[in-house]
Motif scaffolding. Sequence first.
Motif, mmCIF file in Angstrom:
data_model
loop_
_atom_site.group_PDB
_atom_site.id
_atom_site.type_symbol
_atom_site.label_atom_id
_atom_site.label_comp_id
_atom_site.label_asym_id
_atom_site.label_seq_id
_atom_site.Cartn_x
_atom_site.Cartn_y
_atom_site.Cartn_z
ATOM 1 N N VAL A 182 0.882 -1.169 0.000
ATOM 2 C CA VAL A 182 0.000 0.000 0.000
ATOM 3 C C VAL A 182 0.916 1.214 0.000
ATOM 4 O O VAL A 182 1.714 1.402 0.921
ATOM 5 C CB VAL A 182 -0.927 0.008 1.228
ATOM 6 C CG1 VAL A 182 -1.794 1.263 1.216
ATOM 7 C CG2 VAL A 182 -1.781 -1.255 1.241
ATOM 8 N N LEU A 183 0.830 1.976 -1.061
ATOM 9 C CA LEU A 183 1.755 3.089 -1.230
ATOM 10 C C LEU A 183 1.197 4.363 -0.598
ATOM 11 O O LEU A 183 0.000 4.482 -0.345
ATOM 12 C CB LEU A 183 2.019 3.326 -2.716
ATOM 13 C CG LEU A 183 2.511 2.113 -3.507
ATOM 14 C CD1 LEU A 183 2.800 2.511 -4.956
ATOM 15 C CD2 LEU A 183 3.770 1.534 -2.872
ATOM 16 N N THR A 184 2.097 5.274 -0.364
ATOM 17 C CA THR A 184 1.680 6.594 0.131
ATOM 18 C C THR A 184 1.199 7.460 -1.026
ATOM 19 O O THR A 184 0.645 8.529 -0.812
ATOM 20 C CB THR A 184 2.879 7.289 0.797
ATOM 21 O OG1 THR A 184 3.927 7.381 -0.186
ATOM 22 C CG2 THR A 184 3.387 6.489 1.980
ATOM 23 N N ILE A 185 1.421 6.966 -2.224
ATOM 24 C CA ILE A 185 1.075 7.718 -3.427
ATOM 25 C C ILE A 185 -0.420 7.994 -3.492
ATOM 26 O O ILE A 185 -1.227 7.139 -3.144
ATOM 27 C CB ILE A 185 1.487 6.891 -4.673
ATOM 28 C CG1 ILE A 185 2.995 6.714 -4.731
ATOM 29 C CG2 ILE A 185 0.958 7.498 -5.961
ATOM 30 C CD1 ILE A 185 3.747 8.002 -4.863
ATOM 31 N N ASP A 186 -0.761 9.174 -3.933
ATOM 32 C CA ASP A 186 -2.146 9.492 -4.238
ATOM 33 C C ASP A 186 -2.270 9.478 -5.754
ATOM 34 O O ASP A 186 -1.729 10.354 -6.440
ATOM 35 C CB ASP A 186 -2.509 10.870 -3.672
ATOM 36 C CG ASP A 186 -3.989 11.169 -3.836
ATOM 37 O OD1 ASP A 186 -4.570 10.772 -4.875
ATOM 38 O OD2 ASP A 186 -4.563 11.801 -2.929
#
Lengths: 366, 620
Positions: free
Chosen positions: B233-237
């Motif tokens: 689960v990435l921090t990317i939005d």
Amino acid sequence: MLNRRMLKNLDYTLIFAVMSLLLISLVIISSATHVTTATEEPYRFLERQAGFTVVNTLLVIFLLTVDYNALAKYAGVFYWLSVISLLAVRFVGQTALGAQRWIQIGPVTLQPSEFAKIIIIITLAKMLENRKLETVRDLVPVALHVGLPFILILLQPDLGTSLVFIAITLGMVYMAGIRTGLLAGIFASGLALLPIFWHFMHDYQKKRLLVFIDPNVDPLGSGYHIIQSKIAIGSGMLFGKGLFAGTQSQLNFLPENHTDFIFAVIGEELGFIGAAIILLLYFIVIYRGIKIAGEARDNFGTLLATGVTSMLLFHVLVNVGMTAGIMPVTGIPLPFMSYGVSALTKSMVGVAILLNVYMRRQKIMF
Amino acid sequence: MGYKYPRRLNIFITVAILIFALLISRMAYLQIIHGQDFLRQADNNRISLVPILAPRGLFFDRNGEVLVSNRPGFSISLVPISGPIPDEVIVRLADILGMKPEEIREKIKRRDNPLEPIRIKSDVGPEIVTKIEERQMELPGVMVEVQAVRNYLNKELGAHMFGYVGEISEDELAAKKAAGYKTGAIVGKSGLEKVYDKELRGVDGGEQIEVDVNGHPQQLLGKKQAVPGNDLVLTIDAKIQKTAEQAMDNQLRYLQMKLGNPEAKAGAVVVMNPQTGEILAMVSRPGFDPNLFNGGISAKDWKAINDNPNNPMQNRAINAAYPPGSSFKIVTGAAALETGKITPEEKIYDPGQHWLVPKSNAHGAALGWIDFRVALAKSDNVFFYELGNRLGIDLLEEWARNFGLGAQTGINLPGEDEGLVASRAYKKKVYDEDWYLSETMDAAIGQGFQLLTPIQMCSLVSQIANGGHRYRPYLVSKIVTPAGQTVQSFGPEEVGTVPLSDKTLTAIREGLRDVVSPSGTAGYIFTEFPLTIAGKTSTAENPHGDDHGWFVAYGPYDNPTIAIAIIIEQGGYGSDAAAPIARKIFETAFNLKPGFSPADELAKEIAAQKAAVNNNNKTP
């Protein structure tokens, strides 16, 4: 004609050994073929071989009713018939695996060379019956007699079967009392002729011999049989993988596994113990054969038994030796065991001859 | 009556006994002495192990959107069951696959488990599968397998972060063999795929297939299910990422076509939450499509990537260091304010050129008496030359290092550059020369030796935004099993602090706010912008071409949740080149109504032209 004493004089040990081998053969053939033919009738080979066995057993019983001395009467006719049939193979025969060995007669394919073996045994026995083998000259008629079918078979080409003729002849002349020096001379000249022999051999035959020396020369070609057969036998280990459970045999890694390489199936599925038992059964047959030769009523009977025994012994040696990688690959079936009507008939007639000689070993006394 | 030669009879029996003894001993030799060996060979003969590649873990953005997944693909393998593959089969297969026969031979040579099929090519197209199946009789031992293939759903999007996967190389294999990696394994080659390879790869399964002499499967003996890898689960939005990528592409095109910066072809964006270090978006241009590497990149695609002078494989966001230019004035200012070399109220006279060293403002401007806030907002050089002069290079260096410059930020991606902080030691070491005052002045305005990566720049502006806390930037918030259980979670990690007083912070922040107000250098980009933000432009001199344009920003001003650093290589002015991208990012992040964007307009225009051309082609 049979009488009570003759039945009492039947060699039941030999009968037991042969019957055992025949029954084992049916089991092994069904194991070796039920996968390969799964898409067709799964037990076609078994059914056919069982039929051949029954017919041949009847043939053996029939042959026992005739005094073996009567065989000699027609031996000359049979000899020429077999020479003609060998010639017929050359012209109308079927080619398989690079050699013409079979003739189709109705639903069965016959291999005249198999029958020629029996005929040579009978005719040669007759020829040697009263012959002294002291000089080379004494051997000339023998050489001519055996030489004609021998050459025809060699030309098929079928090196293995032609070698059987040599084995039969050697066994018979030896037991006929050939002078030791003369026998030694035959061996010596045979060795001297080997290079010439080699020269006339087909390439595939040479290759088989070379591959025999080192199977890995051609692991996917000629060496393939040897390698896979050795793997099959070796992997059976002491107890074998069980019937129908030999992976080598069941998965077609082993070609010809119901005919020439059937002993590899035995080795794989029945292990060393099974193989040893079967070899013991063969030994019983051979041992009885030699005993019968020794106890025959007359020279003719001795020589007949010797010829049959030599043939069977050579077959077992070359066939088992081939599957075990100590003999070159030649198309020599395993007596009583390999699938095929001609080979079975030849072996069974041989057994009939042995039994016949043995049951009539005593001079008829009224 | 008896047989005449009883001795010969005995010899005959002896010969028979010898023959049987020979045969029996041969059997014993094969079956008992060497039985084990032959059994092993027999098993090799019949069992083929077909590995089932575990599907690699998925990548999710912070809101659960799938960014990287797997799809089924066909791979072509060779199964040399009963001996070497015949050469003509290799040649035929090479022809169908468009490979050289030597390549196939090389792969055959390299295999380490004789039972396993040798993967010749992964992820081949259906037309190749059809061809192979049609010609199956001519291709004994050739097998078509279905395997999971990596699928980067948005192609170029996030490529530099995600990385790509490929077959393990010999060097990698040598290094990782102990960890259970095998020949033919698919491993992460760069980016997160590489860093988290162990978590992502799962456990390969396999099928034990009984085969006959031709390699045709007979029956399935056993199957070990593959265990899929864990997900990231990435921090990317994804929303911000997409905006940033598109804005970057549109902006580069706009710069090339309309603003006279034909060489503006590369750049980077980093968007971070300044309160945590979470990376919300990261862009590097030019980009590449990681899908191309599945099953080995084609020579044509590789040539296209290799021939691009701007190296599309480089992640400029972390791997490229640039002169920071005026944005470095944040560091110089913070140092001078904190060490008392200047107060926020003190005014310095800018005559257009410094009085000790003849170094001037851009375009010959002379702003007269100005204080810190104005100097920052207008990016006055003379004022900051003077601050550099008052600080000296050693204090300037110390403060740059306080902000974490000249060192890796520690982001969880491979290949991060350290950048460079100007210092006496560096000059001594590299040039073996003493330090000059003019170099201090260059350093004070972010020129000369100073080099920063975009992520360092983002970290710098984040520290202003959050009051001096330096968080390690990170991309992965959680590692979860396919069933959704969290294996590991990651949170903010403070790796350093900068002692900044409220007074200093206010002075800098207000100066940065003025940058984007109508009087500031980037004011015209943010006219009537509904969100209060802070920013700084840089136009960094580039000895190799046009100036690099930088823009750093954070917002909302009072409670910053987004920090941005953008660079456009050879893009000219930071305001023109980079600031419009920041505006687009803020608009997306805070759901603002998009303002007028000339770059977007150009993109629309070109799209419309293309559509028109297509329509014309369709209706002759």
